[in-house]
Enzyme design. Structure first.
Site, PDB file in Angstrom:
ATOM      1  N   ASP A  30    -122.810  15.547 -49.914  1.00  0.00           N
ATOM      2  CA  ASP A  30    -122.264  15.752 -48.573  1.00  0.00           C
ATOM      3  C   ASP A  30    -122.370  14.442 -47.805  1.00  0.00           C
ATOM      4  O   ASP A  30    -123.300  13.655 -48.028  1.00  0.00           O
ATOM      5  CB  ASP A  30    -123.052  16.852 -47.842  1.00  0.00           C
ATOM      6  CG  ASP A  30    -122.268  17.429 -46.668  1.00  0.00           C
ATOM      7  OD1 ASP A  30    -121.785  18.572 -46.774  1.00  0.00           O
ATOM      8  OD2 ASP A  30    -122.116  16.725 -45.636  1.00  0.00           O
ATOM      9  N   THR A  85    -111.848  23.508 -44.205  1.00  0.00           N
ATOM     10  CA  THR A  85    -110.448  23.258 -43.839  1.00  0.00           C
ATOM     11  C   THR A  85    -110.218  23.899 -42.464  1.00  0.00           C
ATOM     12  O   THR A  85    -109.619  24.955 -42.368  1.00  0.00           O
ATOM     13  CB  THR A  85    -109.478  23.877 -44.882  1.00  0.00           C
ATOM     14  OG1 THR A  85    -109.840  25.258 -45.083  1.00  0.00           O
ATOM     15  CG2 THR A  85    -109.547  23.159 -46.207  1.00  0.00           C
ATOM     16  N   PHE A 149    -114.674  34.168 -52.019  1.00  0.00           N
ATOM     17  CA  PHE A 149    -114.526  35.322 -51.122  1.00  0.00           C
ATOM     18  C   PHE A 149    -115.825  35.697 -50.424  1.00  0.00           C
ATOM     19  O   PHE A 149    -115.933  36.783 -49.854  1.00  0.00           O
ATOM     20  CB  PHE A 149    -114.015  36.532 -51.920  1.00  0.00           C
ATOM     21  CG  PHE A 149    -112.749  36.242 -52.679  1.00  0.00           C
ATOM     22  CD1 PHE A 149    -111.534  36.158 -52.012  1.00  0.00           C
ATOM     23  CD2 PHE A 149    -112.767  36.023 -54.045  1.00  0.00           C
ATOM     24  CE1 PHE A 149    -110.356  35.873 -52.702  1.00  0.00           C
ATOM     25  CE2 PHE A 149    -111.601  35.739 -54.745  1.00  0.00           C
ATOM     26  CZ  PHE A 149    -110.388  35.667 -54.071  1.00  0.00           C
ATOM     27  N   ASN A 212    -107.713  37.533 -46.713  1.00  0.00           N
ATOM     28  CA  ASN A 212    -108.201  37.393 -45.335  1.00  0.00           C
ATOM     29  C   ASN A 212    -107.197  37.952 -44.326  1.00  0.00           C
ATOM     30  O   ASN A 212    -107.588  38.529 -43.312  1.00  0.00           O
ATOM     31  CB  ASN A 212    -108.533  35.929 -45.036  1.00  0.00           C
ATOM     32  CG  ASN A 212    -109.946  35.581 -45.484  1.00  0.00           C
ATOM     33  OD1 ASN A 212    -110.674  36.448 -45.979  1.00  0.00           O
ATOM     34  ND2 ASN A 212    -110.337  34.334 -45.323  1.00  0.00           N
ATOM     35  N   PHE A 253    -114.148  47.847 -42.658  1.00  0.00           N
ATOM     36  CA  PHE A 253    -113.304  46.990 -41.810  1.00  0.00           C
ATOM     37  C   PHE A 253    -112.438  47.790 -40.847  1.00  0.00           C
ATOM     38  O   PHE A 253    -111.372  47.355 -40.441  1.00  0.00           O
ATOM     39  CB  PHE A 253    -112.471  46.004 -42.647  1.00  0.00           C
ATOM     40  CG  PHE A 253    -113.227  44.721 -42.863  1.00  0.00           C
ATOM     41  CD1 PHE A 253    -114.368  44.704 -43.646  1.00  0.00           C
ATOM     42  CD2 PHE A 253    -112.841  43.538 -42.230  1.00  0.00           C
ATOM     43  CE1 PHE A 253    -115.117  43.549 -43.805  1.00  0.00           C
ATOM     44  CE2 PHE A 253    -113.580  42.376 -42.380  1.00  0.00           C
ATOM     45  CZ  PHE A 253    -114.716  42.393 -43.177  1.00  0.00           C
ATOM     46  N   LEU A 254    -112.927  48.980 -40.489  1.00  0.00           N
ATOM     47  CA  LEU A 254    -112.233  49.768 -39.457  1.00  0.00           C
ATOM     48  C   LEU A 254    -113.156  49.957 -38.265  1.00  0.00           C
ATOM     49  O   LEU A 254    -113.115  50.990 -37.611  1.00  0.00           O
ATOM     50  CB  LEU A 254    -111.809  51.125 -40.019  1.00  0.00           C
ATOM     51  CG  LEU A 254    -110.550  51.147 -40.897  1.00  0.00           C
ATOM     52  CD1 LEU A 254    -110.195  52.588 -41.274  1.00  0.00           C
ATOM     53  CD2 LEU A 254    -109.340  50.509 -40.181  1.00  0.00           C
ATOM     54  N   GLY A 257    -113.790  47.045 -31.861  1.00  0.00           N
ATOM     55  CA  GLY A 257    -114.743  46.390 -30.972  1.00  0.00           C
ATOM     56  C   GLY A 257    -114.125  45.168 -30.332  1.00  0.00           C
ATOM     57  O   GLY A 257    -112.940  45.190 -29.973  1.00  0.00           O
ATOM     58  N   CYS A 264    -113.378  31.653 -40.603  1.00  0.00           N
ATOM     59  CA  CYS A 264    -112.369  31.965 -41.632  1.00  0.00           C
ATOM     60  C   CYS A 264    -111.181  32.763 -41.112  1.00  0.00           C
ATOM     61  O   CYS A 264    -110.070  32.243 -41.037  1.00  0.00           O
ATOM     62  CB  CYS A 264    -113.025  32.701 -42.790  1.00  0.00           C
ATOM     63  SG  CYS A 264    -114.157  31.642 -43.689  1.00  0.00           S
ATOM     64  N   LYS A 327    -120.963  37.238 -36.026  1.00  0.00           N
ATOM     65  CA  LYS A 327    -121.352  38.480 -36.692  1.00  0.00           C
ATOM     66  C   LYS A 327    -122.850  38.430 -36.918  1.00  0.00           C
ATOM     67  O   LYS A 327    -123.457  37.349 -36.860  1.00  0.00           O
ATOM     68  CB  LYS A 327    -120.614  38.633 -38.022  1.00  0.00           C
ATOM     69  CG  LYS A 327    -121.026  37.577 -39.056  1.00  0.00           C
ATOM     70  CD  LYS A 327    -120.171  37.591 -40.285  1.00  0.00           C
ATOM     71  CE  LYS A 327    -120.659  38.535 -41.330  1.00  0.00           C
ATOM     72  NZ  LYS A 327    -119.969  38.347 -42.622  1.00  0.00           N
TER      73      LYS A 327
HETATM   74  C1  UDX Z   1    -114.453  36.549 -44.216  1.00  0.00           C
HETATM   75  C2  UDX Z   1    -114.064  37.355 -45.451  1.00  0.00           C
HETATM   76  O1  UDX Z   1    -114.626  38.669 -45.361  1.00  0.00           O
HETATM   77  C3  UDX Z   1    -114.546  36.657 -46.696  1.00  0.00           C
HETATM   78  O2  UDX Z   1    -114.125  37.363 -47.856  1.00  0.00           O
HETATM   79  C4  UDX Z   1    -114.003  35.249 -46.725  1.00  0.00           C
HETATM   80  O3  UDX Z   1    -114.503  34.549 -47.833  1.00  0.00           O
HETATM   81  C5  UDX Z   1    -114.344  34.489 -45.443  1.00  0.00           C
HETATM   82  O4  UDX Z   1    -113.929  35.253 -44.314  1.00  0.00           O
HETATM   83  P1  UDX Z   1    -116.741  36.215 -42.838  1.00  0.00           P
HETATM   84  O5  UDX Z   1    -115.947  35.298 -41.962  1.00  0.00           O
HETATM   85  O6  UDX Z   1    -118.086  35.803 -43.316  1.00  0.00           O
HETATM   86  O7  UDX Z   1    -115.886  36.532 -44.166  1.00  0.00           O
HETATM   87  O8  UDX Z   1    -116.933  37.575 -42.051  1.00  0.00           O
HETATM   88  P2  UDX Z   1    -116.458  39.089 -42.150  1.00  0.00           P
HETATM   89  O9  UDX Z   1    -117.577  39.930 -42.577  1.00  0.00           O
HETATM   90  O10 UDX Z   1    -115.182  39.214 -42.877  1.00  0.00           O
HETATM   91  O11 UDX Z   1    -116.199  39.391 -40.600  1.00  0.00           O
HETATM   92  C6  UDX Z   1    -115.215  38.674 -39.859  1.00  0.00           C
HETATM   93  C7  UDX Z   1    -115.156  39.117 -38.433  1.00  0.00           C
HETATM   94  O12 UDX Z   1    -114.586  40.419 -38.339  1.00  0.00           O
HETATM   95  C8  UDX Z   1    -116.509  39.198 -37.717  1.00  0.00           C
HETATM   96  O13 UDX Z   1    -116.361  38.637 -36.429  1.00  0.00           O
HETATM   97  C9  UDX Z   1    -116.785  40.685 -37.660  1.00  0.00           C
HETATM   98  O14 UDX Z   1    -117.601  41.025 -36.561  1.00  0.00           O
HETATM   99  C10 UDX Z   1    -115.372  41.235 -37.506  1.00  0.00           C
HETATM  100  N1  UDX Z   1    -115.225  42.633 -37.955  1.00  0.00           N
HETATM  101  C11 UDX Z   1    -115.457  42.962 -39.257  1.00  0.00           C
HETATM  102  C12 UDX Z   1    -114.812  43.617 -37.056  1.00  0.00           C
HETATM  103  O15 UDX Z   1    -114.583  43.345 -35.867  1.00  0.00           O
HETATM  104  N2  UDX Z   1    -114.645  44.895 -37.506  1.00  0.00           N
HETATM  105  C13 UDX Z   1    -114.870  45.259 -38.789  1.00  0.00           C
HETATM  106  O16 UDX Z   1    -114.686  46.448 -39.120  1.00  0.00           O
HETATM  107  C14 UDX Z   1    -115.286  44.261 -39.696  1.00  0.00           C
END
Ligand code: UDX
Length: 437
Positions: A30, A85, A149, A212, A253-254, A257, A264, A327
């Site tokens: 790095d 990125t 992922f 994503n 993921f439902l 909020g 990402c 999160k």
């Molecule tokens: C995400 C993808 O899940 C992962 O596969 C990829 O490699 C990188 O991007 P990450 O950014 O770590 O991962 O978080 P993730 O758990 O996906 O949550 C993303 C955002 O969505 C958070 O702000 C979380 O609070 C929000 N979220 C998630 C919701 O608002 N509601 C949900 O039901 C789930």
């Protein structure tokens, strides 16, 4: 095998440690000296559950080192590209500066038969371009795209127990030498039955952005339903439970909020739209504009409800924001909806105190104008309203009676719909959820 991992951020540091755990000899490279120093002494430069213990465990074996010297990649058989990125400033597209510079710097150290493995999320078409650069520099070397992922907060277990492995190779064929090499790297994962798909380069790049985009769409879908529930007096949490029982939909993921954030989902859907435009396929992704708009609207909606909760004006109100990270189980505040709401409240005249178990240092760097308090108990004292914006377990566990004794007025906005509203109301709180009556 001897492996280089270039880029030691949220993705690369975890990947390097996990590759060493799988038994390989790994060097993490790095440009950031401070990060390299911390990693070298077994400390994780960011909060990720299980990472520090894993770093210490594998460093004790001597199989994991860190350096700022790209020349340390010389002689390794596999080189993972794990650099960021980010979104370009003022544009939707992805900034490929770090990907391009890491490849440029790596090329002089490639030996014949080396394999470069891209893990960063890149616009479709990037891998083919980089593959050409690799072959031009070292005709017997090869490039494979292997999207990542992992979720922050679960990065170690996601890397050691992935749902699937995707290999994008230029031939698009299973009979590619690059496939055999990566199979050897991941032998420990493949041996436990992890499914592995071989695709061409553009498909592998698209798998990541499509995944994503789907996740972002799912969240914005339920948040759009929350808007309707608000208008119709319905409950989005029960609605999500009910539709989620349909296997074809699924409950994950439902959670409605304050919307999605992080390093990402937001930038990936924007970069995807920008790339589709370049490819003349922008119509295919116009729906992502709406997904983004619904998501951003959540933040203004929370501010609006906070104002209602405070009796119509935020001016002079002492507001405590529980959570700064995008999160729970992460200290990452990139595009954090919680912090964005906190900053808007402050702009509108409230005195905002933000607390978070892990993310305060990062938050203070990004929004120095906000007040920060490490202890949730102190942060809650004399609050006129509480906003729960990141669902850390300790906030889920808050006791409504004990909390009521700390604040000045018992008003709470549950930005993640995780509290038992009847319990809080019974304890005398004015409770507001999002899309809940
Ligand atoms: C995400 C993808 O899940 C992962 O596969 C990829 O490699 C990188 O991007 P990450 O950014 O770590 O991962 O978080 P993730 O758990 O996906 O949550 C993303 C955002 O969505 C958070 O702000 C979380 O609070 C929000 N979220 C998630 C919701 O608002 N509601 C949900 O039901 C789930």
């Amino acid at each position: 095998m001897r492996i280089s991992v270039i880029g030691c951020g949220y993705l690369g540091a975890v990947h390097a440690a996990c590759m060493a755990k799988l038994g390989h000899d790994v060097v993490g490279i790095d440009v950031d000296e401070r990060k390299v120093l911390e990693l070298s002494s077994g400390r994780a430069p960011f909060f990720e559950p299980g990472l520090e213990a894993l770093l210490k465990e594998v460093q004790a074996t001597g199989r994991l080192t860190f350096t700022t010297e790209m020349s340390s990649a010389r002689g390794n058989a596999v080189h993972f590209i794990c650099v960021g990125t980010p979104q370009k400033k003022g544009e939707n597209g992805a900034d490929l500066t770090y990907v391009n510079s890491s490849i440029d710097e790596l090329l002089p150290y490639l030996s014949p038969r080396d394999l470069v493995v891209g893990k960063s999320t890149v616009p479709v078409g990037t891998a083919a371009r980089l593959s050409q650069l690799v072959i031009d520099a070292q005709p017997a070397a090869d490039l494979l795209w292997n999207p990542e992922f992992l979720r922050e907060g679960h990065a170690v277990s996601d890397t050691l127990h992935p749902d699937r492995l995707v290999y994008g190779v230029s031939s698009g064929s299973e009979d590619d030498r690059a496939v055999d090499v990566l199979d050897e790297v991941y032998a420990g994962l493949l041996g436990t039955g992890t499914p592995r798909l071989v695709t061409d380069l553009p498909t592998a790049e698209l798998v990541k952005t499509a995944a994503n985009s789907f996740l972002a769409t799912k969240i914005s879908f339920i948040n759009a339903m929350a808007e309707l529930c608000d208008a119709a007096g319905a409950d989005v949490t029960l609605l999500a439970d009910a539709i989620g029982m349909d296997d074809r939909i699924g409950r994950k993921f439902l959670n409605a909020g304050i919307g999605f954030g992080g390093g990402c989902l937001p930038k990936d859907i924007r970069a995807f739209m920008a790339r589709a435009g370049e490819l003349g396929a922008d119509q295919a992704l116009t729906f992502l504009r709406e997904v983004d708009a619904i998501n951003m609207r959540r933040r203004s909606r929370v501010v609006e409800i906070a104002r209602e909760l405070c009796g119509g004006s935020l001016m002079g109100q002492r507001i405590t924001v529980l959570g700064a990270a995008f999160k729970p189980e992460s200290d990452d505040v990139r595009d954090s909806p919680a912090l964005s709401v906190a900053a808007q409240l402050q702009l509108q005249g409230a005195t905002v105190t933000v607390t978070d178990p892990e993310a305060l240092a990062n938050a203070a760097r990004r929004f120095p104008e906000l007040h920060y308090e490490r202890s949730a108990e102190k942060a809650l004292q004399r609050a006129d309203a509480i906003l729960l914006l990141t669902e850390w377990q300790e906030y889920r566990n808050l006791d409504p009676y004990e909390t009521a004794a700390l604040v000045s007025t018992p008003r709470i906005l549950d930005g993640r719909n995780i509290l038992d509203s009847s319990k809080w109301r019974a304890a005398g709180w004015t409770y507001r959820g999002l899309g809940r009556p």
